[in-house]
Structures are given as structure tokens and as C-alpha cells.
Design an enzyme around this catalytic site. Structure first.
Site, PDB file in Angstrom:
ATOM      1  N   ASN A   1      -9.738  -0.731  -1.151  1.00 56.41           N
ATOM      2  CA  ASN A   1      -8.962  -0.993   0.062  1.00 56.41           C
ATOM      3  C   ASN A   1      -9.880  -0.982   1.277  1.00 56.41           C
ATOM      4  O   ASN A   1     -10.678  -0.064   1.446  1.00 56.41           O
ATOM      5  CB  ASN A   1      -7.884   0.083   0.233  1.00 56.41           C
TER       6      ASN A   1
ATOM      7  N   HIS B   1      -9.795   4.145  -2.292  1.00 62.02           N
ATOM      8  CA  HIS B   1      -9.172   4.210  -0.955  1.00 62.02           C
ATOM      9  C   HIS B   1     -10.173   4.744   0.049  1.00 62.02           C
ATOM     10  O   HIS B   1     -11.102   5.466  -0.307  1.00 62.02           O
ATOM     11  CB  HIS B   1      -7.951   5.143  -0.975  1.00 62.02           C
TER      12      HIS B   1
ATOM     13  N   GLU C   1      -3.761   7.528   8.074  1.00 67.01           N
ATOM     14  CA  GLU C   1      -3.622   6.084   8.073  1.00 67.01           C
ATOM     15  C   GLU C   1      -2.160   5.735   8.228  1.00 67.01           C
ATOM     16  O   GLU C   1      -1.316   6.198   7.466  1.00 67.01           O
ATOM     17  CB  GLU C   1      -4.156   5.465   6.760  1.00 67.01           C
TER      18      GLU C   1
ATOM     19  N   ASP D   1       0.850  -1.198   0.000  1.00 61.12           N
ATOM     20  CA  ASP D   1       0.000   0.000   0.000  1.00 61.12           C
ATOM     21  C   ASP D   1       0.889   1.252   0.000  1.00 61.12           C
ATOM     22  O   ASP D   1       2.132   1.135  -0.033  1.00 61.12           O
ATOM     23  CB  ASP D   1      -0.879  -0.105   1.268  1.00 61.12           C
ATOM     24  N   HIS D   2       0.266   2.427   0.092  1.00 53.03           N
ATOM     25  CA  HIS D   2       0.958   3.732   0.092  1.00 53.03           C
ATOM     26  C   HIS D   2       2.458   3.693   0.403  1.00 53.03           C
ATOM     27  O   HIS D   2       2.854   3.506   1.559  1.00 53.03           O
ATOM     28  CB  HIS D   2       0.335   4.662   1.153  1.00 53.03           C
TER      29      HIS D   2
ATOM     30  N   HIS E   1      -9.279   8.349   4.699  1.00 49.99           N
ATOM     31  CA  HIS E   1      -8.966   7.123   5.453  1.00 49.99           C
ATOM     32  C   HIS E   1      -9.656   7.154   6.818  1.00 49.99           C
ATOM     33  O   HIS E   1      -9.786   8.205   7.422  1.00 49.99           O
ATOM     34  CB  HIS E   1      -7.454   7.010   5.685  1.00 49.99           C
TER      35      HIS E   1
HETATM   36 ZN   LIG Z   1      -5.157   4.486   1.055  1.00 54.71          ZN
END
Ligand SMILES: [Zn+2]
Length: 342
Positions: free
Chosen positions: A272, A250, A168, A94-95, A213
Site C-alpha cells: 500500500n 502496509h 491513517e 482498504d481498512h 502509517h
Molecule cells: Zn494500512
């Protein structure tokens, strides 16, 4: 079923686009949460994606304090366990913000390169580079470079335009300007002109449409999933050879079923899910522990191992999260649609 091969991952995404559904990408940070995801996908007869953030990778590394090592160890573990899964599971990171490219993304790409040279599958099926804090031109320059490197290894790259709000795993965008939460047609056209919409190297696009998020009370965040349709229209009109973007959603926790279905109808193939999974898992642990704390026991007289064994709460938490994974597969329409043959 071994983890999805690069070809199978591509087929999964094509099937989602053609069939109008999306896969949950479940964030995990431990063996229990990985197993919850594997269990949930199997129960739902859905293919799916399991992903870790950079900070989950660092957590997985324990005292080694090396996020790339944590991600490698996790992926090896997942490769072994997924072999008995009846559905296809793909692995994703992820990110990854620009500051972690050299310490996280590049070492993982190097490990995949070594694996490819030995005739093995890449370590991960896809990685996300999140250059949303950079000016768009710089974001796309770095994304393009990583996209080429990843594609050489049959790995997909996910990139982001706009900014996902909220917080997040240490990435905090709680104060980002409101208009940055929505990507624009110009952004989408620039991506297509610079990287193509898939034909210049396969990628997934996290184009924001008000995403945040974490779980927010209804009304605080205005999601505009129809914006994704506007971006697709702009791009397919200008670049007639493309079918448009494969989008990633997201900050899906707390979204309504209608919002999710609209997003999927406009080309979202991956959503996600993190906060809802964390809640399901930890809620079950909390219930177990509150029963323990009210039980009268005395260490000297011997404690009940059945209660204190970490597997006692681990199993309950895994089952609760697996159930939530099944629900996500049903909402996204991937339940019952595995491409794996028995
Ligand atoms: Zn995300």
C-alpha cells in the site's frame, strides 16, 4: 482493458509470487488521483491495484455522506475509465474496521451480488476487513464469515494480524503497544489453522512487521521484514500442502528499498502506498498555487482562466503523482511485467 476479472486478479497475484515482485496498491480519493494511478500503471507497463479507504469513500460521496454510496460511485467510474487502460487494474477497499462492516462492506458485497446475478464482474476485486482491534479469535471468526461471503462472489478478502501503528484516515493506532506492531508465529499458525493459507478460501494477509502509517524519520520505526520469512517458514512446516501466505505491506511510505525487497522476497504481493502519493500530488498543487498567489492580478480586470481553471493544477498534480506511481512499480519490480496482451 476492462478492470481485472477475478481470474485475472488471481493470475496477477500468482505471477507476483512466482516472479518475486509485488504490486503497488495506490490509495486514491478523487478522479484526479484515480487517473494518476491509471496513468502511472500504464506508463510503467505494470498491472496494479487502486484502493480507497472508508473515509475516502465518504469524501467521494460528498453531501450524500454515505461511504458505501461513495465507494459504489467511485467503482462505477473506475470501471468505465479503466476500460481503456493497456494494463490490468484491480479495485480494492482498504481498512474496514468492525464498526463499518454493516454500513460499508456488506452493502458493497450486496451490490457485487446483484452485479454477479446480472452476469457482470463484482464491483471490487477485493476488500480488507481490519479486525486487528479485536481479540484474534474474534477477528478470525468475522474474517472467516466475510471470506466465505466474498469468495462466493469471486472477491478476495484481505485481513490483518498484529496492528499497523500510526494514523491513517481517522484510524489512530499511535499509542498501540510496541509488541503489537509485530505479528507472531502463533498468530500466523492460528490464521492458517482457522482459514487456511489460501486453500480455505483465497485471502491476502496483512501481517505486521513493525509497520506504521505515514512517513516517519528513519530510526523511529524498526521494520523487520525478515519476520515475514519466519511466519512463512512456521506455516509451511506445519501445513505442508500450502505455499504460504500472500502478504500485504502496509505503511510502506518512507521504507528503504532494501526493506521493501526483503519483504517482497518473503511473499509480499501488494504494497500500500498512500503518504508518498499524497505528497507528490499536493506538492504539485502547492507549487502551482504559490505561483498564483505571487502573480499580481485583479478580479475586476479579469483573471487568467488558464491559471485558475482547476484543471490547471489538477493536470500537474496528476502528472506528478503518476510519476511517483511509476517509481513505486520500479521499486516493487512490477514495471514492465503486465500480464495484459496488446
Ligand atoms: Zn494500512
Amino acid at each position: 482493458m476492462p478492470l481485472a476479472t477475478p481470474d485475472q486478479y488471481g493470475e496477477m497475484i500468482d505471477a507476483a509470487r512466482a516472479g518475486g515482485f509485488a504490486y503497488p496498491a495506490v490509495n486514491v480519493s478523487s478522479s484526479e488521483t484515480l487517473n494518476a494511478a491509471l496513468r502511472g500503471f500504464a506508463e510503467a507497463r505494470s498491472d496494479g491495484i487502486v484502493q480507497i479507504t472508508t473515509s475516502a469513500a465518504e469524501y467521494l460521496a460528498g453531501p450524500a455522506e454515505d461511504m458505501a454510496a461513495g465507494a459504489r460511485a467511485f467503482a462505477e467510474f473506475a470501471h468505465v475509465l479503466a476500460a481503456s487502460s493497456p494494463v490490468f487494474v484491480a479495485l480494492h477497499t482498504d481498512h474496514c474496521t468492525p464498526e463499518h462492516v454493516d454500513g460499508f462492506l456488506r452493502p458493497l458485497l450486496s451490490e457485487s451480488r446483484r452485479r454477479r446475478e446480472r452476469g457482470e464482474q463484482p464491483l471490487f476485486n477485493s476488500h480488507m476487513f481490519d479486525g486487528s482491534e479485536l481479540p484474534l479469535a474474534e477477528n478470525l471468526r468475522v474474517s472467516g464469515e466475510l471470506l466465505r461471503e466474498a469468495n462466493e462472489l469471486d472477491i478476495l478478502l484481505e485481513l490483518e494480524i498484529g496492528t499497523v501503528g500510526g494514523e491513517e484516515d481517522g484510524i489512530n493506532h499511535e499509542r498501540v503497544a510496541r509488541e503489537r506492531l509485530y505479528s507472531t508465529r502463533e498468530d500466523a499458525l492460528t490464521v492458517a489453522a482457522t482459514l487456511g493459507a489460501g486453500e480455505g478460501g483465497r485471502h491476502l494477509l496483512a501481517a505486521t512487521f513493525g509497520n506504521v502509517h505515514g512517513r516517519y524519520s528513519p530510526g523511529k520505526v524498526r521494520l523487520r521484514p525478515e519476520l515475514l520469512g519466519e511466519l512463512q517458514d512456521a506455516v509451511t512446516k506445519r501445513f505442508t500442502a500450502t505455499r504460504g501466505f500472500d502478504f500485504v505491506f502496509h505503511g510502506g511510505s518512507g521504507s528503504t528499498v532494501d526493506e521493501i525487497r526483503t519483504a517482497v522476497a518473503h511473499g509480499v504481493v501488494k504494497m500500500n502506498v498512500d503518504t508518498d502519493m499524497q505528497y507528490a500530488f499536493t506538492r504539485a498543487v502547492g507549487d502551482h498555487l504559490s505561483a498564483v498567489s505571487t502573480a499580481a492580478d485583479d478580479l475586476d480586470e479579469g483573471v487568467d482562466k488558464k491559471v485558475y481553471d482547476p484543471r490547471a493544477w489538477g493536470r500537474k498534480a496528476e502528472a506528478a503523482m503518476a510519476e511517483r506511481v511509476v517509481e513505486a512499480c520500479e521499486t516493487l519490480g512490477s514495471a514492465g511485467r503486465t500480464l495484459a496482451q496488446d
